[in-house]
Enzyme design. Structure first.
Site, PDB file in Angstrom:
ATOM      1  N   HIS A  14       0.747  -1.086   0.103  1.00 57.11           N
ATOM      2  CA  HIS A  14      -0.115  -0.187  -0.050  1.00 57.11           C
ATOM      3  C   HIS A  14       0.817   1.330  -0.127  1.00 57.11           C
ATOM      4  O   HIS A  14       1.090   1.686   1.118  1.00 57.11           O
ATOM      5  CB  HIS A  14      -0.947   0.160   1.382  1.00 57.11           C
ATOM      6  CG  HIS A  14      -1.926   1.203   1.409  1.00 57.11           C
ATOM      7  ND1 HIS A  14      -3.119   1.219   1.870  1.00 57.11           N
ATOM      8  CD2 HIS A  14      -1.910   2.426   0.768  1.00 57.11           C
ATOM      9  CE1 HIS A  14      -3.848   2.078   1.826  1.00 57.11           C
ATOM     10  NE2 HIS A  14      -2.938   2.873   1.087  1.00 57.11           N
ATOM     11  N   HIS A  16       1.401   4.954  -2.291  1.00 56.08           N
ATOM     12  CA  HIS A  16       1.074   5.891  -3.574  1.00 56.08           C
ATOM     13  C   HIS A  16       2.300   6.397  -3.964  1.00 56.08           C
ATOM     14  O   HIS A  16       2.947   7.141  -3.303  1.00 56.08           O
ATOM     15  CB  HIS A  16      -0.164   6.926  -2.968  1.00 56.08           C
ATOM     16  CG  HIS A  16      -1.153   6.184  -2.304  1.00 56.08           C
ATOM     17  ND1 HIS A  16      -2.394   6.232  -3.146  1.00 56.08           N
ATOM     18  CD2 HIS A  16      -1.519   5.910  -1.257  1.00 56.08           C
ATOM     19  CE1 HIS A  16      -3.555   5.611  -2.280  1.00 56.08           C
ATOM     20  NE2 HIS A  16      -2.849   5.442  -1.099  1.00 56.08           N
ATOM     21  N   HIS A 194      -9.466   1.512  -1.058  1.00 58.85           N
ATOM     22  CA  HIS A 194      -9.492   1.896   0.119  1.00 58.85           C
ATOM     23  C   HIS A 194     -10.758   1.725   0.716  1.00 58.85           C
ATOM     24  O   HIS A 194     -11.791   2.154   0.087  1.00 58.85           O
ATOM     25  CB  HIS A 194      -9.003   3.581   0.150  1.00 58.85           C
ATOM     26  CG  HIS A 194      -7.501   3.659  -0.048  1.00 58.85           C
ATOM     27  ND1 HIS A 194      -7.020   3.193  -1.172  1.00 58.85           N
ATOM     28  CD2 HIS A 194      -6.767   4.371   0.694  1.00 58.85           C
ATOM     29  CE1 HIS A 194      -5.631   3.716  -1.109  1.00 58.85           C
ATOM     30  NE2 HIS A 194      -5.563   4.332  -0.157  1.00 58.85           N
ATOM     31  N   GLU A 197     -11.345   3.559   6.171  1.00 60.66           N
ATOM     32  CA  GLU A 197     -10.240   4.535   6.605  1.00 60.66           C
ATOM     33  C   GLU A 197     -10.827   5.514   7.369  1.00 60.66           C
ATOM     34  O   GLU A 197     -10.774   5.557   8.286  1.00 60.66           O
ATOM     35  CB  GLU A 197      -9.377   4.879   5.444  1.00 60.66           C
ATOM     36  CG  GLU A 197      -8.304   5.962   5.874  1.00 60.66           C
ATOM     37  CD  GLU A 197      -7.522   6.447   4.802  1.00 60.66           C
ATOM     38  OE1 GLU A 197      -8.070   6.715   3.563  1.00 60.66           O
ATOM     39  OE2 GLU A 197      -6.305   7.233   4.894  1.00 60.66           O
ATOM     40  N   ASP A 275       1.842   3.885   3.131  1.00 61.32           N
ATOM     41  CA  ASP A 275       0.868   4.793   2.357  1.00 61.32           C
ATOM     42  C   ASP A 275       1.489   5.844   1.494  1.00 61.32           C
ATOM     43  O   ASP A 275       1.675   6.026   0.441  1.00 61.32           O
ATOM     44  CB  ASP A 275      -0.096   5.325   3.399  1.00 61.32           C
ATOM     45  CG  ASP A 275      -1.494   5.692   3.033  1.00 61.32           C
ATOM     46  OD1 ASP A 275      -1.892   5.415   1.630  1.00 61.32           O
ATOM     47  OD2 ASP A 275      -2.400   5.837   3.694  1.00 61.32           O
ATOM     48  N   ASP A 276       1.836   7.022   2.247  1.00 58.95           N
ATOM     49  CA  ASP A 276       2.428   8.132   1.903  1.00 58.95           C
ATOM     50  C   ASP A 276       3.660   8.701   2.449  1.00 58.95           C
ATOM     51  O   ASP A 276       3.678   9.613   3.356  1.00 58.95           O
ATOM     52  CB  ASP A 276       1.452   9.423   1.647  1.00 58.95           C
ATOM     53  CG  ASP A 276       0.267   8.897   1.073  1.00 58.95           C
ATOM     54  OD1 ASP A 276       0.298   8.988  -0.368  1.00 58.95           O
ATOM     55  OD2 ASP A 276      -0.638   8.602   1.402  1.00 58.95           O
TER      56      ASP A 276
HETATM   57  N1  ADE Z   1      -4.465   8.970  -1.540  1.00 59.36           N
HETATM   58  C1  ADE Z   1      -3.265   9.059  -1.255  1.00 59.36           C
HETATM   59  N2  ADE Z   1      -3.097   8.431   0.075  1.00 59.36           N
HETATM   60  C2  ADE Z   1      -4.534   8.143   0.347  1.00 59.36           C
HETATM   61  C3  ADE Z   1      -5.207   7.738   1.694  1.00 59.36           C
HETATM   62  N3  ADE Z   1      -4.608   7.487   2.802  1.00 59.36           N
HETATM   63  N4  ADE Z   1      -6.372   7.807   1.706  1.00 59.36           N
HETATM   64  C4  ADE Z   1      -7.191   7.778   0.514  1.00 59.36           C
HETATM   65  N5  ADE Z   1      -6.545   8.221  -0.554  1.00 59.36           N
HETATM   66  C5  ADE Z   1      -5.177   8.518  -0.654  1.00 59.36           C
HETATM   67 ZN    ZN Z   2      -3.616   4.701   0.704  1.00 55.09          ZN
END
Ligand code: ADE
Ligand code: ZN
Length: 335
Positions: A14, A16, A194, A197, A275-276
């Protein structure tokens, strides 16, 4: 323990690619493309990364991605992430990308996929890291727009393994994308999304029943519903959990209260992911370090999390088994 995690063979499921955009690379690319960004220094950028919810983050994340323009930009972004994988013993990664964030600004789909996929090929060759791509539809846009993206992807189908669903969850349930997921599956793409969340357990039910996902991104709020937990276990679906993302976006107030251990105890197949990482203060190893410390996870639990990451990847059976063997040997020699 830190050493054990650092050298542990693992997969990231996971991630991005636009969320790996570190401020120094952002400045470099903005400069070479003659684009001004509303920050004067790396410190100023980092100060802006203070979020109260998912939408706060997304506003800044889309703005950052707005400087990516050329094949070289997408290549540099992706290769830089893959180099960090090599440093953390991430052996395999499944990379999400958001085509619409770029095509809506006039960047061609071909530009995006060419840069990203070339970096993945070079990383396989030079760093020995395998990867595959997940094309994600932006759920705040319409299903019609997602269909346009699906169309644009078809000439590059051999470079894409799966389709995902990301961006603003609340108010944009999976059912909004029923038809485009059905069409994507017909084209051979594996569906993920997703879910749970920020949205409640109904969003996870819809992801399972209506868009037929094969893996759940996040899934925290599935814990609200025991029947749903049973269903996820019966369907043998994994959850790609992102601890530092959850605290950064206030999905969880404190890592010590993170439901990951509870998920493991319930028998859910959990994986750890970043994630990011450029926005949430930590790469995958930092996610492992911090959640281990917060929940006092054992070496065996850490091993299980890494095992799940290979087991529930979309790799072919041979390569999957090869990584699982590598992990097994590592665990036997280091526990
Ligand atoms: N795009 C990038 N990170 C995200 C996240 N945690 N939730 C939803 N969309 C995303
Ligand atoms: Zn994500």
């Amino acid at each position: 323990m830190k050493n054990f995690i650092t050298n542990l063979p693992k997969a990231e499921l996971h991630l991005h690619i636009e969320g790996t955009f570190e401020p120094d690379l952002m400045f470099k690319i903005a400069k070479r493309n003659n684009i001004t960004i509303p920050y004067n220094s790396i410190e100023e950028i980092k100060e802006a990364y203070n979020f109260n919810c998912l939408q706060d983050f997304l506003n800044i994340y889309y703005e950052g991605a707005g400087v990516l323009t050329t094949i070289q930009d997408f290549y540099d972004l992706t290769y830089s992430y893959l180099k960090s994988c090599a440093e953390q013993n991430v052996r395999h990664t499944e990379i999400m990308f958001d085509p619409q964030t770029h095509t809506d600004r006039g960047v061609l789909f071909e530009t995006v996929i060419t840069g990203i996929s070339k970096a993945c090929e070079d990383a396989k060759e030079n760093l020995g890291i395998s990867s595959l791509l997940i094309m994600s539809y932006l759920r705040h846009l319409s299903e019609k727009e997602a269909f346009k993206t699906l169309e644009q992807s078809l000439p590059f189908k051999n470079k894409i393994t799966a389709v995902g669903l990301d961006s603003s969850e609340k108010g944009n349930p999976p059912s909004k994308f029923k038809n485009v997921f059905e069409a994507s599956i017909k084209e051979g793409y594996i569906p993920v999304a997703h879910a749970g969340e920020e949205g409640n357990s109904d969003y996870v039910w819809e992801a399972l029943d209506i868009i037929k996902i094969k893996r759940i991104d996040h899934g925290n709020n599935a814990l609200q519903d025991q029947k749903l937990i049973d269903e996820i276990i019966a369907k043998d679906l994994a959850l790609t959990v992102c601890p530092l993302s959850n605290t950064a976006l206030k999905v969880v107030t404190d890592l010590k209260k993170h439901p990951l251990k509870q998920m493991l105890d319930l028998g859910l197949k959990v994986t750890i992911n970043s994630d990011d990482p450029a926005y949430f203060g930590g790469n995958i190893n930092k996610n492992y370090f911090e959640i281990q410390a917060a929940l006092n996870l054992t070496k065996h639990q850490i091993y299980q999390l890494a095992k799940n990451s290979f087991q529930y990847s979309f790799l072919n059976d041979d390569l999957k088994q090869q990584y699982l063997n590598e992990l097994e040997v590592y665990y036997l020699n280091n526990n």
